[in-house]
Design an enzyme around this catalytic site. Structure first.
Site, PDB file in Angstrom:
ATOM      1  N   LYS A   1       8.093   3.503   7.282  1.00  0.00           N
ATOM      2  CA  LYS A   1       7.971   5.198   6.058  1.00  0.00           C
ATOM      3  C   LYS A   1       7.381   5.773   7.440  1.00  0.00           C
ATOM      4  O   LYS A   1       6.911   7.058   8.158  1.00  0.00           O
ATOM      5  CB  LYS A   1       8.269   4.599   5.281  1.00  0.00           C
ATOM      6  CG  LYS A   1       7.840   6.153   4.789  1.00  0.00           C
ATOM      7  CD  LYS A   1       7.911   5.939   2.863  1.00  0.00           C
ATOM      8  CE  LYS A   1       7.336   7.623   2.282  1.00  0.00           C
ATOM      9  NZ  LYS A   1       6.888   7.495   1.161  1.00  0.00           N
TER      10      LYS A   1
ATOM     11  N   GLU B   1       1.420  -4.747  11.443  1.00  0.00           N
ATOM     12  CA  GLU B   1       2.217  -5.659  10.935  1.00  0.00           C
ATOM     13  C   GLU B   1       3.666  -5.290  12.008  1.00  0.00           C
ATOM     14  O   GLU B   1       3.845  -5.522  12.664  1.00  0.00           O
ATOM     15  CB  GLU B   1       2.682  -6.203   9.473  1.00  0.00           C
ATOM     16  CG  GLU B   1       1.351  -6.390   9.020  1.00  0.00           C
ATOM     17  CD  GLU B   1       0.722  -6.070   7.894  1.00  0.00           C
ATOM     18  OE1 GLU B   1       0.578  -4.831   8.540  1.00  0.00           O
ATOM     19  OE2 GLU B   1       0.055  -6.716   7.706  1.00  0.00           O
TER      20      GLU B   1
ATOM     21  N   GLY C   1       8.161   3.868  -1.067  1.00  0.00           N
ATOM     22  CA  GLY C   1       8.765   2.513   0.648  1.00  0.00           C
ATOM     23  C   GLY C   1       9.455   1.135  -0.633  1.00  0.00           C
ATOM     24  O   GLY C   1      10.676   1.036  -0.514  1.00  0.00           O
ATOM     25  N   ARG C   2       8.934   0.880  -1.852  1.00  0.00           N
ATOM     26  CA  ARG C   2       9.304   0.285  -3.089  1.00  0.00           C
ATOM     27  C   ARG C   2      10.813   0.353  -3.417  1.00  0.00           C
ATOM     28  O   ARG C   2      11.304  -0.569  -4.620  1.00  0.00           O
ATOM     29  CB  ARG C   2       8.570  -0.502  -3.528  1.00  0.00           C
ATOM     30  CG  ARG C   2       7.917   0.101  -4.637  1.00  0.00           C
ATOM     31  CD  ARG C   2       6.396  -0.325  -5.142  1.00  0.00           C
ATOM     32  NE  ARG C   2       5.421   0.755  -5.564  1.00  0.00           N
ATOM     33  CZ  ARG C   2       4.327   1.852  -5.076  1.00  0.00           C
ATOM     34  NH1 ARG C   2       4.525   1.336  -4.052  1.00  0.00           N
ATOM     35  NH2 ARG C   2       3.915   2.350  -6.153  1.00  0.00           N
TER      36      ARG C   2
ATOM     37  N   GLU D   1       3.480  -3.480  -6.651  1.00  0.00           N
ATOM     38  CA  GLU D   1       2.392  -2.673  -6.858  1.00  0.00           C
ATOM     39  C   GLU D   1       2.993  -0.743  -7.288  1.00  0.00           C
ATOM     40  O   GLU D   1       2.002  -0.409  -6.845  1.00  0.00           O
ATOM     41  CB  GLU D   1       3.344  -1.985  -5.386  1.00  0.00           C
ATOM     42  CG  GLU D   1       2.913  -0.710  -4.041  1.00  0.00           C
ATOM     43  CD  GLU D   1       3.185  -1.380  -2.728  1.00  0.00           C
ATOM     44  OE1 GLU D   1       4.092  -0.902  -2.518  1.00  0.00           O
ATOM     45  OE2 GLU D   1       2.264  -2.524  -1.818  1.00  0.00           O
TER      46      GLU D   1
ATOM     47  N   HIS E   1      13.509 -27.654 -12.884  1.00  0.00           N
ATOM     48  CA  HIS E   1      13.352 -28.951 -12.223  1.00  0.00           C
ATOM     49  C   HIS E   1      11.685 -28.663 -11.465  1.00  0.00           C
ATOM     50  O   HIS E   1      11.297 -29.280 -11.484  1.00  0.00           O
ATOM     51  CB  HIS E   1      14.152 -29.156 -11.205  1.00  0.00           C
ATOM     52  CG  HIS E   1      15.583 -29.620 -11.756  1.00  0.00           C
ATOM     53  ND1 HIS E   1      16.030 -30.887 -12.724  1.00  0.00           N
ATOM     54  CD2 HIS E   1      16.548 -28.991 -11.924  1.00  0.00           C
ATOM     55  CE1 HIS E   1      16.771 -31.070 -12.903  1.00  0.00           C
ATOM     56  NE2 HIS E   1      17.630 -29.722 -12.762  1.00  0.00           N
TER      57      HIS E   1
ATOM     58  N   LYS F   1      -6.938  -3.689   4.394  1.00  0.00           N
ATOM     59  CA  LYS F   1      -6.451  -2.836   5.837  1.00  0.00           C
ATOM     60  C   LYS F   1      -7.123  -2.846   6.556  1.00  0.00           C
ATOM     61  O   LYS F   1      -7.447  -2.721   7.791  1.00  0.00           O
ATOM     62  CB  LYS F   1      -5.644  -1.379   5.478  1.00  0.00           C
ATOM     63  CG  LYS F   1      -4.102  -2.324   5.587  1.00  0.00           C
ATOM     64  CD  LYS F   1      -2.653  -0.933   5.012  1.00  0.00           C
ATOM     65  CE  LYS F   1      -1.538  -1.362   4.662  1.00  0.00           C
ATOM     66  NZ  LYS F   1      -0.524   0.492   4.254  1.00  0.00           N
TER      67      LYS F   1
HETATM   68  O1  F6P Z   1       0.915  -1.228   1.896  1.00  0.00           O
HETATM   69  C1  F6P Z   1       1.477  -1.232   1.384  1.00  0.00           C
HETATM   70  C2  F6P Z   1       3.233  -0.690   1.838  1.00  0.00           C
HETATM   71  O2  F6P Z   1       2.659   0.701   2.274  1.00  0.00           O
HETATM   72  C3  F6P Z   1       3.721  -0.525   0.993  1.00  0.00           C
HETATM   73  O3  F6P Z   1       4.166  -0.010  -0.093  1.00  0.00           O
HETATM   74  C4  F6P Z   1       4.967  -0.268   2.000  1.00  0.00           C
HETATM   75  O4  F6P Z   1       6.289  -0.694   1.932  1.00  0.00           O
HETATM   76  C5  F6P Z   1       4.267  -1.406   3.251  1.00  0.00           C
HETATM   77  O5  F6P Z   1       3.103  -1.311   3.120  1.00  0.00           O
HETATM   78  C6  F6P Z   1       5.038  -0.345   4.735  1.00  0.00           C
HETATM   79  O6  F6P Z   1       4.908   0.097   4.740  1.00  0.00           O
HETATM   80  P1  F6P Z   1       5.857   1.223   6.166  1.00  0.00           P
HETATM   81  O7  F6P Z   1       7.058   1.707   5.699  1.00  0.00           O
HETATM   82  O8  F6P Z   1       4.988   2.802   6.335  1.00  0.00           O
HETATM   83  O9  F6P Z   1       5.359   1.000   7.387  1.00  0.00           O
END
Ligand code: F6P
Length: 556
Positions: free
Chosen positions: A214, A220, A275-276, A361, A392, A512
């Site tokens: 987003k 990452e 995002g979620r 979150e 189990h 972060k």
């Molecule tokens: O670190 C949390 C977060 O901001 C989430 O809320 C989000 O879904 C995820 O990182 C990824 O963010 P982006 O889509 O901006 O890479």
């Protein structure tokens, strides 16, 4: 950013319904489900509700008619209906980020009008959906070719959090409906193993990367996207290959362009879709590539049906409201710390992981909308695994441990892979678990089986463990959409009661920022000046020492 005006509601714990629930809890907390079922032979039918193809049996909860009436009163006192309307109509209810919360617009039909800041956003939503559908068609028809002229056979989604968990959950859930002649992989972790394992058997010439972020700023995702770029160029060499092997999903046009992805190959989204809450936006592009545009539309239709149900059904028959209120009941009155989500459907294996971000979150917050420290518990811990596997491993603790763990069981009447007696056996286990958890096995029953006295305490089950059962006919794209929206609105319901901002996530920031500070301390060739606490300093030194050994080894 100036502080937005927030009308301060009466504190939750001083609301009449809250106080009444506290008093009521004292009366009912020891009442056993055995008693409640014995007193009312119709309980199983009465405490049930149905919507959009989902049947919710909530009779095996530790509630009476009065509990339900008080919980519904609490929803009324907290103005849940008004809050829901504020969300659906685009009010900026994400107060700390001053944003509207309009994931429901992502599944609005073309003819709907949803006006935000003077602009109808529905046409924008459909323009992106159309672009996704056309791209999907081109990939499936072999019209979109890789740089060397080969069709795309592999799609690798790169994203994390909401840009991964929703798409991968939906892909796994709907795999039955997916294009089996294509391979779909998901890379999220910054651990190089994730990328290495996801790509090791793929041919770059046939591989498309969907970079989902987003913000297009997430460490990452950008690091993995860079690795993907190098992986493509190692084989295809020519920079022009990037245009044929990368598309992006983002709100950040400049970031995407800077990475080298053509703006024409970017699929947009908006800051009003968190995002979620974005698996039904272009973030779901990989899902659409896997299941096709029609199935994706069916998933949106399921979500939409649940949105409408949540928006209009009386609370007493409203599935997300009932589930949300029951979660509050256990969280705040029984001090339950967790909720287990137990799908009896192997295709839903990533559903609990997806729900963890959605629920935790959203509702893992310690202050109210106006910044006051809450004096009650907010979001519980969600966890789970598909049945019967969990039976189990951890069910022992749910049955006989010392903690109260409310469970959501999810099952389907028809199997997607009919195989001998498997489905009946699976479902028999689901029903048996909810029965065992509710009614247990008394000492007398255990003794009557001939169990020696000393063993009786070990073999008896107290029961009175609450469960919801959500039963649907079959796992389809539409059912999945209903299920996702059911939990989205249940989370919303809980957030409204707790008076928190369910749509921000400031809690992810500190880690972060500290990681950014630590990266050069791990990588610099010179011994860094460390100014952390003594634990962190020692860990960094130790890491550097062993890493140096490996790096020297690598180069020798
Ligand atoms: O670190 C949390 C977060 O901001 C989430 O809320 C989000 O879904 C995820 O990182 C990824 O963010 P982006 O889509 O901006 O890479």
């Amino acid at each position: 950013m100036s502080k937005p005006p927030v009308t301060r509601p009466p504190p939750l714990v001083q609301r009449p319904a809250w106080k009444a629930l506290q008093a009521h809890h004292q009366k009912v907390r020891e009442v056993h489900l055995r008693q409640l079922f014995a007193d009312d032979p119709l309980r199983g039918e009465r405490f049930a509700a149905e919507a959009c193809g989902l049947y919710l049996d909530y009779s095996k909860n530790r509630i009476t008619d009065e509990t339900l009436q008080l919980l519904l009163q609490l929803a009324g006192e907290c103005e849940l209906r008004e809050h829901a309307e504020a969300m659906f109509t685009g009010r900026k209810i994400n107060v700390t980020e001053q944003r509207a919360v309009l994931h429901t617009a992502l599944r609005a039909p073309r003819e709907e009008r949803i006006v935000l800041d003077g602009i109808d956003i529905v046409p924008q939503v459909h323009a992106v959906l159309d672009k996704m559908a056309e791209f999907t068609r081109q990939i499936h028809a072999g019209e979109w070719l890789g740089f060397t002229g080969l069709p795309i056979r592999n799609v690798v989604n790169i994203g994390i959090g909401g840009s991964d968990l929703g798409p991968v959950m939906a892909y796994e859930a709907l795999r039955h409906y997916s294009h089996r002649d294509m391979t779909f992989r998901f890379v999220s972790n910054i651990d190089g193993t994730d990328f290495a394992e996801a790509t090791r058997d793929l041919k770059p010439e046939e591989t498309l990367f969907v970079v989902c972020s987003k913000t297009f700023k997430t460490l990452e995702t950008l690091t993995n996207a860079q690795a993907a770029r190098e992986w493509i160029l190692r084989k295809l060499v020519d920079e022009r290959a990037i245009a044929r092997h990368f598309v992006a999903v983002s709100t950040n046009v400049e970031g995407v362009a800077k990475f080298g992805i053509d703006a024409r190959h970017m699929f947009g989204l908006w800051d009003w879709a968190g995002g979620r809450y974005s698996m039904d936006s272009a973030i779901g592009l990989t899902t659409m590539l896997a299941i096709g545009a029609e199935n994706f539309q069916a998933m949106l239709a399921g979500m939409r049906a649940m949105d409408q149900h949540f928006r209009s059904a009386p609370f007493g028959r409203n599935l997300p409201v009932l589930m949300g209120l029951l979660a509050v009941w256990y969280n705040n009155f029984f001090d339950a710390q967790t909720v287990a989500v137990l799908p009896y459907e192997q295709y839903l294996k990533r559903f609990p992981a997806y729900l963890q971000q959605l629920t935790m979150e959203s509702n893992g917050k310690h202050v109210t909308l106006d910044g006051a420290r809450v004096d009650y518990q907010t979001g519980p811990i969600y966890w789970g695994e598909p049945g019967t596997n969990g039976q189990h491993s951890f069910y022992q603790l749910i049955h006989q441990g010392t903690r109260l763990i409310p469970c959501d069981f999810i099952g389907f009447c028809q199997p997607l892979n009919p195989l001998a007696r498997h489905h009946d056996l699976l479902t028999a286990n689901l029903f048996a678990q909810t029965e065992a958890l509710a009614f247990g096995k008394t000492q007398e029953e255990v003794r009557a089986e001939g169990t020696p006295d000393w063993l009786v305490p070990h073999r008896m089950f107290e029961g009175n463990r609450p469960t919801n059962t959500v039963l649907a006919e079959r796992l389809t794209p539409e059912t999945l959409g209903c299920l996702v929206a059911l939990y989205e609105h249940s989370v919303f319901t809980q957030g409204v009661i707790w008076q928190i901002d369910s749509f921000d996530q400031w809690g992810v920031e500190l880690g972060k920022a500290l990681a950014e500070r630590t990266i050069p301390e791990l990588e610099s060739p010179q011994e860094p000046q460390l100014e952390h606490d003594s634990s962190t300093n020692t860990l960094i030194r130790r890491y550097r020492q062993f890493r140096k050994l490996q790096k020297t080894g690598d180069s020798s």
